[in-house]
Design a protein around this motif. Structure first.
Motif, PDB file in Angstrom:
ATOM      1  N   ARG A 107       0.829  -1.212   0.000  1.00 14.62           N
ATOM      2  CA  ARG A 107       0.000   0.000   0.000  1.00 14.62           C
ATOM      3  C   ARG A 107       0.856   1.251   0.000  1.00 14.62           C
ATOM      4  N   ASP A 108       1.865   1.253   0.864  1.00 17.45           N
ATOM      5  CA  ASP A 108       2.751   2.420   0.932  1.00 17.45           C
ATOM      6  C   ASP A 108       3.472   2.622  -0.399  1.00 17.45           C
ATOM      7  N   GLY A 109       3.928   1.534  -0.999  1.00 19.38           N
ATOM      8  CA  GLY A 109       4.628   1.638  -2.271  1.00 19.38           C
ATOM      9  C   GLY A 109       3.719   2.150  -3.377  1.00 19.38           C
ATOM     10  N   ALA A 110       2.469   1.656  -3.405  1.00 19.54           N
ATOM     11  CA  ALA A 110       1.528   2.097  -4.429  1.00 19.54           C
ATOM     12  C   ALA A 110       1.208   3.578  -4.287  1.00 19.54           C
ATOM     13  N   GLN A 111       1.104   4.037  -3.048  1.00 17.67           N
ATOM     14  CA  GLN A 111       0.826   5.461  -2.829  1.00 17.67           C
ATOM     15  C   GLN A 111       1.975   6.325  -3.340  1.00 17.67           C
ATOM     16  N   LYS A 112       3.194   5.908  -3.044  1.00 20.13           N
ATOM     17  CA  LYS A 112       4.360   6.664  -3.521  1.00 20.13           C
ATOM     18  C   LYS A 112       4.446   6.621  -5.045  1.00 20.13           C
ATOM     19  N   ALA A 113       4.188   5.453  -5.622  1.00 18.27           N
ATOM     20  CA  ALA A 113       4.238   5.329  -7.081  1.00 18.27           C
ATOM     21  C   ALA A 113       3.152   6.169  -7.735  1.00 18.27           C
ATOM     22  N   GLN A 114       1.968   6.184  -7.122  1.00 18.42           N
ATOM     23  CA  GLN A 114       0.870   6.989  -7.652  1.00 18.42           C
ATOM     24  C   GLN A 114       1.246   8.465  -7.658  1.00 18.42           C
ATOM     25  N   GLU A 115       1.800   8.922  -6.542  1.00 19.59           N
ATOM     26  CA  GLU A 115       2.175  10.329  -6.435  1.00 19.59           C
ATOM     27  C   GLU A 115       3.251  10.686  -7.452  1.00 19.59           C
ATOM     28  N   GLN A 116       4.208   9.799  -7.643  1.00 22.46           N
ATOM     29  CA  GLN A 116       5.303  10.102  -8.564  1.00 22.46           C
ATOM     30  C   GLN A 116       4.826  10.100 -10.006  1.00 22.46           C
ATOM     31  N   SER A 117       3.912   9.187 -10.354  1.00 22.45           N
ATOM     32  CA  SER A 117       3.434   9.105 -11.736  1.00 22.45           C
ATOM     33  C   SER A 117       2.338  10.120 -12.034  1.00 22.45           C
ATOM     34  N   ASN A 118       1.677  10.661 -11.011  1.00 26.37           N
ATOM     35  CA  ASN A 118       0.625  11.661 -11.237  1.00 26.37           C
ATOM     36  C   ASN A 118       1.154  12.869 -12.004  1.00 26.37           C
ATOM     37  N   GLU A 119       2.358  13.282 -11.671  1.00 26.71           N
ATOM     38  CA  GLU A 119       2.950  14.444 -12.324  1.00 26.71           C
ATOM     39  C   GLU A 119       3.121  14.207 -13.821  1.00 26.71           C
ATOM     40  N   THR A 120       3.572  12.992 -14.158  1.00 25.31           N
ATOM     41  CA  THR A 120       3.741  12.658 -15.570  1.00 25.31           C
ATOM     42  C   THR A 120       2.394  12.638 -16.291  1.00 25.31           C
ATOM     43  N   LEU A 121       1.404  11.962 -15.688  1.00 19.47           N
ATOM     44  CA  LEU A 121       0.106  11.842 -16.365  1.00 19.47           C
ATOM     45  C   LEU A 121      -0.599  13.188 -16.487  1.00 19.47           C
ATOM     46  N   LYS A 122      -0.416  14.054 -15.516  1.00 21.44           N
ATOM     47  CA  LYS A 122      -1.017  15.390 -15.611  1.00 21.44           C
ATOM     48  C   LYS A 122      -0.465  16.122 -16.831  1.00 21.44           C
ATOM     49  N   GLU A 123       0.842  16.020 -17.031  1.00 21.07           N
ATOM     50  CA  GLU A 123       1.470  16.685 -18.179  1.00 21.07           C
ATOM     51  C   GLU A 123       1.052  16.018 -19.490  1.00 21.07           C
ATOM     52  N   VAL A 124       0.982  14.684 -19.487  1.00 15.79           N
ATOM     53  CA  VAL A 124       0.577  13.966 -20.698  1.00 15.79           C
ATOM     54  C   VAL A 124      -0.840  14.348 -21.097  1.00 15.79           C
ATOM     55  N   ARG A 125      -1.765  14.350 -20.147  1.00 20.91           N
ATOM     56  CA  ARG A 125      -3.158  14.682 -20.442  1.00 20.91           C
ATOM     57  C   ARG A 125      -3.284  16.099 -20.996  1.00 20.91           C
ATOM     58  N   MET A 126      -2.505  17.007 -20.451  1.00 20.26           N
ATOM     59  CA  MET A 126      -2.561  18.379 -20.925  1.00 20.26           C
ATOM     60  C   MET A 126      -2.041  18.471 -22.362  1.00 20.26           C
ATOM     61  N   ARG A 127      -0.956  17.763 -22.654  1.00 21.68           N
ATOM     62  CA  ARG A 127      -0.352  17.866 -23.982  1.00 21.68           C
ATOM     63  C   ARG A 127      -1.234  17.246 -25.069  1.00 21.68           C
ATOM     64  N   VAL A 128      -1.924  16.158 -24.741  1.00 28.44           N
ATOM     65  CA  VAL A 128      -2.727  15.499 -25.772  1.00 28.44           C
ATOM     66  C   VAL A 128      -4.116  16.132 -25.897  1.00 28.44           C
ATOM     67  N   GLY A 129      -4.498  16.996 -24.958  1.00 28.90           N
ATOM     68  CA  GLY A 129      -5.760  17.685 -25.067  1.00 28.90           C
ATOM     69  C   GLY A 129      -6.866  17.185 -24.175  1.00 28.90           C
ATOM     70  N   LEU A 130      -6.567  16.237 -23.268  1.00 30.64           N
ATOM     71  CA  LEU A 130      -7.585  15.760 -22.339  1.00 30.64           C
ATOM     72  C   LEU A 130      -7.796  16.737 -21.182  1.00 30.64           C
ATOM     73  N   ASP A 131      -6.770  17.459 -20.853  1.00 30.95           N
ATOM     74  CA  ASP A 131      -6.865  18.558 -19.891  1.00 30.95           C
ATOM     75  C   ASP A 131      -6.363  19.811 -20.594  1.00 30.95           C
ATOM     76  N   TYR A 132      -6.768  20.949 -20.075  1.00 33.72           N
ATOM     77  CA  TYR A 132      -6.330  22.193 -20.714  1.00 33.72           C
ATOM     78  C   TYR A 132      -6.031  23.239 -19.667  1.00 33.72           C
ATOM     79  N   GLN A 133      -4.895  23.883 -19.834  1.00 31.79           N
ATOM     80  CA  GLN A 133      -4.523  24.979 -18.959  1.00 31.79           C
ATOM     81  C   GLN A 133      -4.213  26.178 -19.838  1.00 31.79           C
ATOM     82  N   PRO A 134      -5.023  27.264 -19.754  1.00 31.26           N
ATOM     83  CA  PRO A 134      -4.804  28.462 -20.600  1.00 31.26           C
ATOM     84  C   PRO A 134      -3.498  29.125 -20.269  1.00 31.26           C
TER      85      PRO A 134
END
Length: 397
Positions: free
Chosen positions: A370-397
């Protein structure tokens, strides 16, 4: 056309193998520079860096690892962990989603997931230093895999060779050419994309794997390059992960020295598992195939069975097979097998005892996961946030 950058292998201080690179790629300033193809590196690759390394690798929860798995992956992961700089990040994942590419018994798979966490810890992986987690508990892997699949040409997947060998093993086929492609499920066909997502979700810089996974890492680098070109702003997102080729000994089946040792082989006497008792180890080594030639020599082509025993002894002791062959030149196979039994028992004694202890602490193992999954989730969230923004699933003006 996708531009392909051959991988750069790095040499580690604990004898990881260095192989010449045919090109070197850099994204330090957002541009791609490649040396002349076919030329070796002009200087040694330093194991130190001003920036931290992110090291990722995974293992499937499909049964107890055998000697080849142990010396080819787990032992090297521990050495890598012990040699890592304080600012390096290490992630070791139990890749449950990959296990589903072949039929699994649900109850057995669920139990094997926890068993594999115990085996990682028993082998020396420190959950306080490395992130140890279940891949299937971090949804960012599958989300990134889908996005990457949308930029992956089918032709590239058709050139992947490992799915045929895995399917052949699962069907107990002796010839990969006999495998019927119609039996291939989509997951087994596309799992190299998920493997790329496993790596890129953490923007890993280094991936310790064996030679059999080299083609998959090449695909990972291709997909990282394609994503960077397709969505370049403001700067390339992914660094190209480097192959850390582990110095694994090629340990063969004890009953058929033409194939590698395998957990899925029909004959249990063909392998030695980490949990095998001394008596079981002795029985299986004594029954190992050799030959009728007198004396001991290391000749993998003409004497594969004898050479396999020397490789196992080499993996346990650290001596080269050639040096061992010279020492046993005037001995017989009985003497060699006796020493192999003792060496294997000594190598497995401590991890086997620690694994037995950890299996009785299910609550602790679940907490580590559980502890490992939480750390992995937090570390990968940053990557996925950037990926979603670049492909157009999220948008930041």
């Amino acid at each position: 056309m996708i531009l392909k950058s051959p991988m750069r292998r790095v040499q580690l201080p604990f004898r990881f193998v260095t192989i010449q690179s045919s090109a070197r790629t850099s994204y330090s300033s957002g541009t791609r520079t490649t040396s002349n193809p076919g030329r070796p590196l002009t200087r040694p690759v330093s194991t130190r860096s001003d920036s931290s390394r992110i090291i990722f690798s995974g293992i499937q929860p499909t049964g107890i690892p055998h000697l080849g798995n142990y010396f080819g992956a787990l032992v090297n992961w521990v050495k890598l962990q012990d040699a890592a700089a304080p600012h390096d990040k290490l992630l070791f994942s139990v890749v449950g989603w990959h296990a589903l590419t072949l039929p699994q018994d649900p109850k057995a798979l669920f139990e094997a997931r926890t068993t594999m966490i115990a085996l990682l810890l028993a082998s020396g992986i420190d959950h306080r230093r490395s992130i140890v987690f279940h891949q299937d508990e971090v949804q960012n892997h599958t989300e990134l895999a889908w996005i990457l699949s949308c930029i992956t040409p089918i032709g590239k997947l058709k050139r992947m060779t490992t799915w045929k060998s895995r399917l052949a093993v699962s069907r107990n086929a002796n010839d990969e050419s006999e495998v019927d492609d119609s039996l291939l499920n989509a997951g087994l066909f596309t799992y190299p994309i998920l493997q790329a997502a496993d790596i890129l979700a953490y923007r890993a810089t280094h991936v310790p794997v064996g030679e059999d996974q080299q083609q998959h890492l090449e695909l990972t680098r291709d997909l990282a390059e394609t994503f960077n070109r397709t969505y370049p702003s403001p700067t390339p997102l992914f660094k190209l992960p480097e192959l850390m080729l582990t110095p694994s000994k090629r340990i063969l089946s004890l009953r058929d020295s033409t194939v590698k040792m395998s957990k899925s082989a029909a004959d249990p006497n063909s392998r030695i598992l980490l949990t095998d008792s001394y008596e079981t180890i002795a029985k299986r080594v004594r029954s190992a195939v050799t030959d009728s030639i007198s004396g001991i020599t290391f000749d993998p082509v003409e004497r594969p069975g004898t050479s396999n025993l020397l490789m196992i002894l080499s993996a346990c002791t650290g001596e080269t097979p050639a040096a061992l062959a010279e020492r046993y030149a005037n001995s017989n196979h009985g003497a060699l097998k006796k020493d192999v039994v003792e060496a294997v028992e000594e190598a497995l004694r401590k991890p086997r005892a620690e694994f037995s202890r950890l299996c009785g602490e299910k609550a602790f193992l679940e907490q580590v996961a559980r502890d490992g999954a939480q750390k992995a989730q937090e570390q990968s969230n940053e990557t996925l946030k950037e990926v979603r923004m670049r492909v157009g699933l999220d948008y930041q003006p």
